[in-house]
Structures are given as structure tokens and as C-alpha cells.
Write a protein that holds these residues in place. Structure first.
Motif, PDB file in Angstrom:
ATOM      1  N   ASP A   1      38.567  26.713  37.499  1.00  0.00           N
ATOM      2  CA  ASP A   1      38.432  28.175  37.530  1.00  0.00           C
ATOM      3  C   ASP A   1      39.833  28.788  37.644  1.00  0.00           C
ATOM      4  O   ASP A   1      40.274  29.086  38.761  1.00  0.00           O
ATOM      5  CB  ASP A   1      37.648  28.624  38.788  1.00  0.00           C
ATOM      6  CG  ASP A   1      36.173  28.236  38.801  1.00  0.00           C
ATOM      7  OD1 ASP A   1      35.627  27.899  37.745  1.00  0.00           O
ATOM      8  OD2 ASP A   1      35.572  28.301  39.892  1.00  0.00           O
TER       9      ASP A   1
ATOM     10  N   GLN B   1      41.123  31.699  37.284  1.00  0.00           N
ATOM     11  CA  GLN B   1      41.281  33.018  37.932  1.00  0.00           C
ATOM     12  C   GLN B   1      41.266  32.938  39.463  1.00  0.00           C
ATOM     13  O   GLN B   1      41.862  33.784  40.130  1.00  0.00           O
ATOM     14  CB  GLN B   1      40.173  33.969  37.459  1.00  0.00           C
ATOM     15  CG  GLN B   1      40.337  34.387  36.003  1.00  0.00           C
ATOM     16  CD  GLN B   1      38.988  34.699  35.372  1.00  0.00           C
ATOM     17  OE1 GLN B   1      38.111  33.836  35.281  1.00  0.00           O
ATOM     18  NE2 GLN B   1      38.802  35.916  34.925  1.00  0.00           N
ATOM     19  N   THR B   2      40.603  31.905  40.000  1.00  0.00           N
ATOM     20  CA  THR B   2      40.591  31.716  41.457  1.00  0.00           C
ATOM     21  C   THR B   2      42.020  31.555  41.975  1.00  0.00           C
ATOM     22  O   THR B   2      42.318  31.877  43.120  1.00  0.00           O
ATOM     23  CB  THR B   2      39.767  30.446  41.800  1.00  0.00           C
ATOM     24  OG1 THR B   2      38.451  30.631  41.291  1.00  0.00           O
ATOM     25  CG2 THR B   2      39.706  30.175  43.282  1.00  0.00           C
TER      26      THR B   2
ATOM     27  N   THR C   1      45.095  32.168  39.722  1.00  0.00           N
ATOM     28  CA  THR C   1      46.054  33.125  39.151  1.00  0.00           C
ATOM     29  C   THR C   1      45.945  34.479  39.866  1.00  0.00           C
ATOM     30  O   THR C   1      46.946  35.170  40.031  1.00  0.00           O
ATOM     31  CB  THR C   1      45.851  33.299  37.629  1.00  0.00           C
ATOM     32  OG1 THR C   1      44.475  33.609  37.365  1.00  0.00           O
ATOM     33  CG2 THR C   1      46.217  32.028  36.879  1.00  0.00           C
ATOM     34  N   ASP C   2      44.749  34.836  40.330  1.00  0.00           N
ATOM     35  CA  ASP C   2      44.575  36.100  41.070  1.00  0.00           C
ATOM     36  C   ASP C   2      45.310  36.085  42.413  1.00  0.00           C
ATOM     37  O   ASP C   2      45.526  37.130  43.017  1.00  0.00           O
ATOM     38  CB  ASP C   2      43.082  36.388  41.316  1.00  0.00           C
ATOM     39  CG  ASP C   2      42.438  37.097  40.126  1.00  0.00           C
ATOM     40  OD1 ASP C   2      43.056  37.101  39.047  1.00  0.00           O
ATOM     41  OD2 ASP C   2      41.320  37.626  40.282  1.00  0.00           O
TER      42      ASP C   2
ATOM     43  N   PHE D   1      35.356  30.932  33.129  1.00  0.00           N
ATOM     44  CA  PHE D   1      35.634  32.320  33.519  1.00  0.00           C
ATOM     45  C   PHE D   1      34.749  32.693  34.707  1.00  0.00           C
ATOM     46  O   PHE D   1      33.578  32.290  34.758  1.00  0.00           O
ATOM     47  CB  PHE D   1      35.315  33.289  32.372  1.00  0.00           C
ATOM     48  CG  PHE D   1      36.088  33.035  31.109  1.00  0.00           C
ATOM     49  CD1 PHE D   1      37.482  32.991  31.110  1.00  0.00           C
ATOM     50  CD2 PHE D   1      35.421  32.839  29.906  1.00  0.00           C
ATOM     51  CE1 PHE D   1      38.195  32.766  29.934  1.00  0.00           C
ATOM     52  CE2 PHE D   1      36.121  32.614  28.720  1.00  0.00           C
ATOM     53  CZ  PHE D   1      37.507  32.575  28.745  1.00  0.00           C
TER      54      PHE D   1
ATOM     55  N   LEU E   1      34.222  38.843  37.792  1.00  0.00           N
ATOM     56  CA  LEU E   1      35.395  39.617  37.359  1.00  0.00           C
ATOM     57  C   LEU E   1      35.107  40.238  35.990  1.00  0.00           C
ATOM     58  O   LEU E   1      34.081  39.966  35.375  1.00  0.00           O
ATOM     59  CB  LEU E   1      36.636  38.714  37.307  1.00  0.00           C
ATOM     60  CG  LEU E   1      37.016  38.042  38.640  1.00  0.00           C
ATOM     61  CD1 LEU E   1      38.241  37.154  38.462  1.00  0.00           C
ATOM     62  CD2 LEU E   1      37.285  39.097  39.733  1.00  0.00           C
TER      63      LEU E   1
ATOM     64  N   SER F   1      39.680  40.517  32.283  1.00  0.00           N
ATOM     65  CA  SER F   1      40.353  39.442  33.010  1.00  0.00           C
ATOM     66  C   SER F   1      40.105  38.090  32.315  1.00  0.00           C
ATOM     67  O   SER F   1      40.991  37.230  32.264  1.00  0.00           O
ATOM     68  CB  SER F   1      39.867  39.412  34.457  1.00  0.00           C
ATOM     69  OG  SER F   1      40.383  38.304  35.127  1.00  0.00           O
TER      70      SER F   1
ATOM     71  N   THR G   1      42.843  35.484  30.701  1.00  0.00           N
ATOM     72  CA  THR G   1      42.841  34.044  31.006  1.00  0.00           C
ATOM     73  C   THR G   1      42.857  33.224  29.712  1.00  0.00           C
ATOM     74  O   THR G   1      43.574  32.220  29.608  1.00  0.00           O
ATOM     75  CB  THR G   1      41.606  33.701  31.876  1.00  0.00           C
ATOM     76  OG1 THR G   1      41.636  34.536  33.031  1.00  0.00           O
ATOM     77  CG2 THR G   1      41.595  32.254  32.300  1.00  0.00           C
TER      78      THR G   1
END
Ligand code: ADE
Ligand code: ZN
Length: 337
Positions: free
Chosen positions: A101, A103-104, A106-107, A140, A144, A148, A152
């Protein structure tokens, strides 16, 4: 130990639904938190285990994302992945298709490169040193925005050779597959395969959307298809694989008891179902524990267990020749055990 347990342990297996962040065992979490000087809200392993009691998917996700917060460096991602591989090696899992994941991370300011390089390097070492073949799926987060997810997908471009497919996970209800139709279309245009979590907590309608709008090759979970006969008929007709996760379903209260798990009925109806661990560090078991608990609860025969193991390879993205070779191996094992 029963005969069936031994049979399961020795069986060559493929795993098709595993979130690498969900394989983060408390012991390793403590070690990595310490070396990164990050506070975690637990004093002991026992306290962590105590916190792993969930009433639904969201309660689990809140803890799962909090746990992932301690992962910072490439070595952290390497160690996480390597720990998973050594574990499944002991369970005779010979092929794995894992989710990450991005985004877990990069966020939180961790770069895409750090995440994927650590995971990929461990997977390559696992192939070389443990003989475990692998596929990487970029998932993804559906809570979100689609924007976003587009961002990604853009970040993934330089690593396209390492990523076979895109997926969709996180909080299902209220975040239908249709929310991500455009980004999946772009991913398909870029020649990624597509999968999606659908019908775990969400309705059968979400599975229809995943099929029709996201053009999925496999459906992750899919328990709720059993509410819709027309959908079951289609899934059977297309031999669309469903990657089921029995212990996850039990821990997240998707089923009240494993004896109520639909997997045996699904097999009877001709669905192509597989057994997987989802988030083994949180749900009390890797592949063998999932197979054993399910076999025990539903009194599965060796014949049914063999079919499930064959389905794992059949539904995998291994090259055709390797796939057939593995299925043959499972059959030979069955004949001799
Ligand atoms: N992310 C990790 N595990 C998940 C699950 N079982 N469902 C949805 N998102 C997830
Ligand atoms: Zn999952």
C-alpha cells in the motif's frame, strides 16, 4: 497432530492475497520502532496482542495503519518482507503474490522508492535463497481520493517492471469500485492487470462493479457474491478466482464462526476459490493456520484441500508452464499422502 494437519503442512501452496504491511509481527515492530526512535502505544507484546481484537474492518485498519507508521527506511521494508518470506518458506508456500500500500507510507513522507526498493530486494533474495517465486501488486487505498491514486500510479512508472497489477483495498463500504474507474482504466491502458477487494463487507453490487468497471482478473474476498445467484453464475462461468481469507473473515466478523464460512458451499457451486492469509500478523495465522482452521471447521477432505491448493496455482499469474508444473506437483503429493 492429525493426519490432515500434516497433509496441509507438506502441501506446496501459493498465496494470492497478502498485505505485506499485514505481516508485521509485534516483535519486529518493537525492534524497528526502537531503532527508528519512534514511540508506539504499547509496552509489551502482550499489550499489542490484546489490542488486536476487532469488531469490523475499520477497527482493524486503524491499528494496521498505526503499526505501519514505524516503517521508515529501505531496510525496514526489506526486513518486513524478508521476515514474511522466511515464515512462509517453513510452511511450504512456494509462490506468493503480495500487495503493498504505497499511500500508507508516501502520505507520511516516506518515498515511493524507499518502499518498493526494500520490498523488491527482499523478494529477489527470497527467490534466490528460498526458491519462492513472487508477484508484486500495488494497491490503492479506497478511502483516499481517486486523484491520490492517479498520483501513486504516476510514482510507480519508473518501477513498472516490478509491478504486475494494481489493486484496491482499505475501507470498503461507501468507497465502491466505481470511484476508481478512471484510474483503473489508465492502469489497464498501461498494461497492468487489475484486482480489487470487493464483497468483503461491501455488497454483491461492488463485485459487479469490480468486474464491469475495473475489469478485474481476480476478486479479493468476494464472500458476498453468495447473496446474488446471477453473480455466482457469472463468476462460475468466467472462472473468476476469489481470494478468500478465512481467519481474516473470522477476526473481522465477516463470519460469526468458521463453521459458517461459505468456502465449501462456494466450491460445491463451482466457484474458483483459494485460501489466503490477508494480514497474518493481525489475524492469528499464515497459510497453514488458515488451511488447518478451515479444514477443521468445515471437515474438508484431502480431496477438497488438494483442489484448493491447485486453485491457488491455477489462479496465480505464474507463466503457464510453471503453473502446470506446480499443479502437477500438488497432484503427485496428493497421490503419495
Ligand atoms: N487492507 C489490509 N487488509 C485489508 C482487508 N482485509 N480489507 C481491506 N483492506 C485491507
Ligand atoms: Zn486484503
Amino acid at each position: 497432530m492429525t493426519d490432515i494437519n500434516q497433509f496441509i503442512e507438506g502441501l506446496p501452496k501459493a498465496e494470492l492475497h497478502l498485505h505485506i504491511e499485514g505481516s508485521f509481527e509485534p516483535e519486529l515492530m518493537f525492534e524497528i520502532a526502537k531503532r527508528n526512535r519512534i514511540e508506539i502505544p504499547f509496552g509489551t507484546i502482550e499489550e499489542v496482542k490484546e489490542a488486536y481484537k476487532f469488531n469490523n474492518l475499520q477497527e482493524f485498519l486503524d491499528i494496521y495503519y498505526a503499526g505501519a507508521n514505524v516503517l521508515i527506511t529501505e531496510k525496514d521494508f526489506y526486513d518486513l518482507t524478508w521476515a514474511y518470506l522466511t515464515k512462509i518458506h517453513k510452511q511450504n508456500v512456494v509462490h506468493t503474490e503480495i500487495f503493498f500500500d504505497p499511500q500508507t507510507h508516501t502520505d507520511r513522507g516516506v518515498s515511493f522508492d524507499t518502499v518498493i526498493t526494500g520490498i523488491h530486494r527482499a523478494l529477489v533474495d527470497g527467490k534466490e535463497r528460498l526458491g519462492i517465486s513472487f508477484v508484486l501488486i500495488m494497491s490503492f487505498l479506497r478511502h483516499l481520493s481517486e486523484e491520490s491514486a492517479f498520483e501513486t500510479l504516476k510514482q510507480a512508472a519508473p518501477y513498472k517492471d516490478w509491478i504486475e497489477a494494481v489493486g484496491l483495498d482499505s475501507s470498503e463500504v461507501g468507497n465502491p469500485p466505481s470511484k476508481f474507474e478512471s484510474v483503473f482504466k489508465k492502469a489497464l491502458d498501461e498494461n497492468y492487470l487489475t484486482v480489487a477487494h470487493a464483497g468483503e463487507e461491501g455488497p454483491a453490487e461492488y463485485i459487479w462493479e469490480a468486474l464491469d468497471l475495473l475489469k478485474i482478473t481476480r476478486n479479493d474476498h468476494g464472500n458476498r457474491c453468495m447473496d446474488d445467484d446471477r453473480l455466482v453464475a457469472r463468476l462460475v462461468d468466467e472462472q473468476m478466482p476469489l481470494t478468500l481469507c478465512p481467519l481474516s473473515n473470522l477476526e473481522l466478523k465477516v463470519v460469526p464462526d468458521l463453521r459458517d464460512h461459505p468456502i465449501a458451499k462456494m466450491m460445491e457451486r463451482g466457484l474458483l476459490v483459494t485460501i489466503n492469509s490477508d494480514d497474518p500478523a493481525y489475524f492469528g495465522g499464515y497459510m497453514n493456520e488458515n488451511y488447518i482452521a478451515t479444514a477443521e471447521a468445515l471437515e474438508l477432505t484431502k480431496d477438497q484441500i488438494t483442489t484448493l491448493a491447485k486453485n491457488g496455482f491455477k489462479a496465480s499469474w505464474l507463466p503457464e508452464e510453471e503453473k502446470n508444473q506446480r499443479i502437477e506437483e500438488v497432484e503427485t503429493y496428493y497421490q503419495h499422502n
